[in-house]
Design a protein around this motif. Structure first.
Motif, PDB file in Angstrom:
ATOM      1  N   HIS A   1      10.246   6.184  55.063  1.00 39.26           N
ATOM      2  CA  HIS A   1      11.392   6.265  54.402  1.00 39.26           C
ATOM      3  C   HIS A   1      11.852   7.443  54.259  1.00 39.26           C
ATOM      4  O   HIS A   1      10.928   8.525  54.252  1.00 39.26           O
ATOM      5  N   GLU A   2      12.929   7.919  53.853  1.00 43.51           N
ATOM      6  CA  GLU A   2      13.553   9.020  53.983  1.00 43.51           C
ATOM      7  C   GLU A   2      13.288  10.238  53.074  1.00 43.51           C
ATOM      8  O   GLU A   2      13.511  11.401  53.203  1.00 43.51           O
ATOM      9  N   LYS A   3      12.709  10.096  51.670  1.00 40.56           N
ATOM     10  CA  LYS A   3      12.356  10.853  50.846  1.00 40.56           C
ATOM     11  C   LYS A   3      10.953  10.954  50.245  1.00 40.56           C
ATOM     12  O   LYS A   3      10.424   9.931  50.173  1.00 40.56           O
ATOM     13  N   ALA A   4      10.368  11.962  49.936  1.00 45.58           N
ATOM     14  CA  ALA A   4       8.856  11.847  49.534  1.00 45.58           C
ATOM     15  C   ALA A   4       8.761  11.758  48.158  1.00 45.58           C
ATOM     16  O   ALA A   4       8.460  12.655  47.416  1.00 45.58           O
ATOM     17  N   ILE A   5       9.172  10.757  47.579  1.00 46.34           N
ATOM     18  CA  ILE A   5       9.297  10.245  46.308  1.00 46.34           C
ATOM     19  C   ILE A   5       9.006   8.719  46.023  1.00 46.34           C
ATOM     20  O   ILE A   5       9.574   8.155  46.621  1.00 46.34           O
ATOM     21  N   CYS A   6       7.944   8.588  45.503  1.00 47.14           N
ATOM     22  CA  CYS A   6       7.609   7.185  44.926  1.00 47.14           C
ATOM     23  C   CYS A   6       7.559   6.679  43.612  1.00 47.14           C
ATOM     24  O   CYS A   6       6.545   7.132  42.898  1.00 47.14           O
ATOM     25  N   THR A   7       8.569   6.722  42.904  1.00 46.23           N
ATOM     26  CA  THR A   7       8.609   6.248  41.705  1.00 46.23           C
ATOM     27  C   THR A   7       8.576   4.816  41.327  1.00 46.23           C
ATOM     28  O   THR A   7       9.550   4.165  41.673  1.00 46.23           O
ATOM     29  N   PRO A   8       7.473   4.242  40.649  1.00 48.84           N
ATOM     30  CA  PRO A   8       7.581   2.743  40.396  1.00 48.84           C
ATOM     31  C   PRO A   8       8.540   2.661  39.304  1.00 48.84           C
ATOM     32  O   PRO A   8       8.874   3.410  38.520  1.00 48.84           O
ATOM     33  N   PRO A   9       8.857   1.260  39.105  1.00 51.67           N
ATOM     34  CA  PRO A   9       8.293   0.199  39.890  1.00 51.67           C
ATOM     35  C   PRO A   9       8.886  -0.508  41.009  1.00 51.67           C
ATOM     36  O   PRO A   9       8.233  -1.126  42.014  1.00 51.67           O
ATOM     37  N   ASP A  10       9.934  -0.001  41.504  1.00 57.92           N
ATOM     38  CA  ASP A  10      10.814  -0.391  42.597  1.00 57.92           C
ATOM     39  C   ASP A  10      10.781   0.589  43.843  1.00 57.92           C
ATOM     40  O   ASP A  10      11.184   0.286  45.007  1.00 57.92           O
TER      41      ASP A  10
ATOM     42  N   VAL B   1      -1.421   0.430  63.146  1.00 61.45           N
ATOM     43  CA  VAL B   1      -0.259   0.240  63.998  1.00 61.45           C
ATOM     44  C   VAL B   1       0.120   1.630  64.181  1.00 61.45           C
ATOM     45  O   VAL B   1      -0.310   2.635  63.901  1.00 61.45           O
ATOM     46  N   LEU B   2       0.932   1.594  65.364  1.00 62.66           N
ATOM     47  CA  LEU B   2       1.247   2.799  65.905  1.00 62.66           C
ATOM     48  C   LEU B   2       2.925   2.938  65.604  1.00 62.66           C
ATOM     49  O   LEU B   2       3.531   2.257  66.028  1.00 62.66           O
ATOM     50  N   SER B   3       3.437   4.249  65.355  1.00 63.39           N
ATOM     51  CA  SER B   3       4.812   4.594  65.574  1.00 63.39           C
ATOM     52  C   SER B   3       4.984   5.815  66.582  1.00 63.39           C
ATOM     53  O   SER B   3       4.603   6.721  66.624  1.00 63.39           O
ATOM     54  N   ALA B   4       5.727   5.326  67.940  1.00 58.52           N
ATOM     55  CA  ALA B   4       5.838   6.311  68.744  1.00 58.52           C
ATOM     56  C   ALA B   4       7.351   7.065  68.532  1.00 58.52           C
ATOM     57  O   ALA B   4       7.539   7.989  69.290  1.00 58.52           O
ATOM     58  N   MET B   5       8.009   6.840  67.455  1.00 59.17           N
ATOM     59  CA  MET B   5       9.347   7.440  67.204  1.00 59.17           C
ATOM     60  C   MET B   5       9.222   8.608  66.147  1.00 59.17           C
ATOM     61  O   MET B   5      10.175   9.619  66.161  1.00 59.17           O
ATOM     62  N   VAL B   6       7.925   8.652  65.861  1.00 56.54           N
ATOM     63  CA  VAL B   6       7.774   9.909  64.658  1.00 56.54           C
ATOM     64  C   VAL B   6       6.775  11.020  65.159  1.00 56.54           C
ATOM     65  O   VAL B   6       5.901  10.511  66.083  1.00 56.54           O
ATOM     66  N   THR B   7       6.569  11.857  64.573  1.00 57.71           N
ATOM     67  CA  THR B   7       5.738  13.020  64.648  1.00 57.71           C
ATOM     68  C   THR B   7       5.106  13.792  63.443  1.00 57.71           C
ATOM     69  O   THR B   7       6.065  13.598  62.353  1.00 57.71           O
ATOM     70  N   LEU B   8       4.024  14.168  63.250  1.00 60.07           N
ATOM     71  CA  LEU B   8       3.578  15.124  62.287  1.00 60.07           C
ATOM     72  C   LEU B   8       3.763  16.494  62.637  1.00 60.07           C
ATOM     73  O   LEU B   8       3.344  17.387  61.874  1.00 60.07           O
TER      74      LEU B   8
ATOM     75  N   LEU C   1       7.750  13.781  60.189  1.00 59.71           N
ATOM     76  CA  LEU C   1       7.653  13.341  59.020  1.00 59.71           C
ATOM     77  C   LEU C   1       7.705  14.122  57.725  1.00 59.71           C
ATOM     78  O   LEU C   1       7.828  13.693  56.620  1.00 59.71           O
ATOM     79  N   TYR C   2       7.584  15.419  58.042  1.00 60.11           N
ATOM     80  CA  TYR C   2       7.828  16.486  57.349  1.00 60.11           C
ATOM     81  C   TYR C   2       9.368  17.123  57.161  1.00 60.11           C
ATOM     82  O   TYR C   2       9.529  17.905  56.192  1.00 60.11           O
TER      83      TYR C   2
ATOM     84  N   ARG D   1       9.825  -3.726  47.672  1.00 59.84           N
ATOM     85  CA  ARG D   1       8.799  -2.559  47.790  1.00 59.84           C
ATOM     86  C   ARG D   1       7.646  -2.546  47.076  1.00 59.84           C
ATOM     87  O   ARG D   1       7.975  -2.511  45.764  1.00 59.84           O
ATOM     88  N   VAL D   2       6.511  -2.731  47.543  1.00 61.88           N
ATOM     89  CA  VAL D   2       5.484  -3.153  46.684  1.00 61.88           C
ATOM     90  C   VAL D   2       4.134  -1.913  46.751  1.00 61.88           C
ATOM     91  O   VAL D   2       3.099  -1.888  45.695  1.00 61.88           O
ATOM     92  N   LEU D   3       4.288  -1.255  47.771  1.00 57.76           N
ATOM     93  CA  LEU D   3       3.375  -0.088  47.808  1.00 57.76           C
ATOM     94  C   LEU D   3       4.274   1.027  48.265  1.00 57.76           C
ATOM     95  O   LEU D   3       4.968   0.881  49.209  1.00 57.76           O
ATOM     96  N   CYS D   4       3.742   2.393  47.976  1.00 55.53           N
ATOM     97  CA  CYS D   4       4.615   3.596  48.425  1.00 55.53           C
ATOM     98  C   CYS D   4       3.524   4.698  48.394  1.00 55.53           C
ATOM     99  O   CYS D   4       2.633   4.741  47.277  1.00 55.53           O
ATOM    100  N   GLY D   5       3.623   5.570  49.383  1.00 60.02           N
ATOM    101  CA  GLY D   5       3.152   6.702  49.431  1.00 60.02           C
ATOM    102  C   GLY D   5       3.590   7.990  50.215  1.00 60.02           C
ATOM    103  O   GLY D   5       4.432   7.745  51.229  1.00 60.02           O
ATOM    104  N   VAL D   6       3.478   9.028  49.337  1.00 61.35           N
ATOM    105  CA  VAL D   6       4.370  10.408  49.679  1.00 61.35           C
ATOM    106  C   VAL D   6       3.639  10.952  50.820  1.00 61.35           C
ATOM    107  O   VAL D   6       2.530  11.401  50.887  1.00 61.35           O
ATOM    108  N   ILE D   7       4.490  11.409  51.865  1.00 62.42           N
ATOM    109  CA  ILE D   7       4.064  12.211  53.156  1.00 62.42           C
ATOM    110  C   ILE D   7       4.757  13.671  53.083  1.00 62.42           C
ATOM    111  O   ILE D   7       5.762  13.692  53.188  1.00 62.42           O
ATOM    112  N   LYS D   8       3.979  14.637  52.725  1.00 59.79           N
ATOM    113  CA  LYS D   8       4.390  15.992  52.733  1.00 59.79           C
ATOM    114  C   LYS D   8       3.272  16.988  52.723  1.00 59.79           C
ATOM    115  O   LYS D   8       2.147  16.649  52.343  1.00 59.79           O
TER     116      LYS D   8
END
Length: 192
Positions: free
Chosen positions: A89-98, A141-148, A156-157, A184-191
């Motif tokens: 997802h487009e934002k590095a924010i995971c605010t529960p519950p949704d 799983v593999l995502s061929a469309m993104v990079t670190l 993803l940054y 959305r049941v699980l979320c993790g921030v990538i930054k």
């Protein structure tokens, strides 16, 4: 006697200072070791903590840059058995519950959702992951469309980071905007 006590005091003081010096060397070594570990993680892999709708840690995902794209190793528990949609997802924010704070799917190419959609997919679309009968996901799983790699439009940054989101339902790979994959049941921030 006073002279003996003074000499003993000096010896103890020197010993104590030496011990402090050794502790600092050990501490410096630990700091350096931690920095090296972080550098390795940044260069090739990062670990993303996944939280559930209550805000509790439910597992983690390891993202590894490969020649083919980003490999996503998911280890998480506490969700219903069966297949689940998973997306960047487009934002590095995971605010529960949704987890709506994570925004829409990461979609720098402005396409529609889904591998089976002739107008898709989003850059953030990923193949489904499956939870076993105990509600545990353990797979890759593999995502061929993104990079670190930083500085690329599909990184993803980008814009301060993104989020990895696991949905309640299976992604049908064709329905825009999210493949009918449900809440959305699980979320993790990538930054960084």
């Amino acid at each position: 006697m006073k002279k003996s006590l003074s000499i003993l005091f000096i010896i103890l003081l020197v010993a104590a200072l030496s011990a402090c010096g050794n502790k600092n060397k050990h501490k410096d070594h630990q700091i350096k070791e931690t920095q090296e570990t972080s550098s390795k993680l940044r260069a090739g892999s990062i670990v993303v903590n996944l939280i559930n709708t209550k805000g509790d840690k439910a597992g983690e995902a390891t993202l590894t840059q490969t020649a083919e794209g980003v490999k996503i190793g998911v280890n998480a528990a506490g969700i219903k058995p069966g297949p689940h949609g998973i997306h960047f997802h487009e934002k590095a924010i995971c605010t529960p519950p949704d987890f709506k704070s994570a925004g829409s799917h990461f979609n720098v190419t402005n396409k529609q959702h889904g591998f089976l959609n002739p107008k898709g997919p989003h850059v953030g679309d990923i193949e489904n992951v499956t939870a076993n009968k105990s509600g545990v996901i353990h797979g890759e799983v593999l995502s061929a469309m993104v990079t670190l790699e930083e500085g690329k439009p599909n990184s993803l940054y980008t814009n301060g980071g993104t989020a990895l989101v696991v949905h309640d339902q299976e992604d049908d790979y064709k329905t825009d905007p999210s493949g009918n994959s449900g809440d959305r049941v699980l979320c993790g921030v990538i930054k960084k």
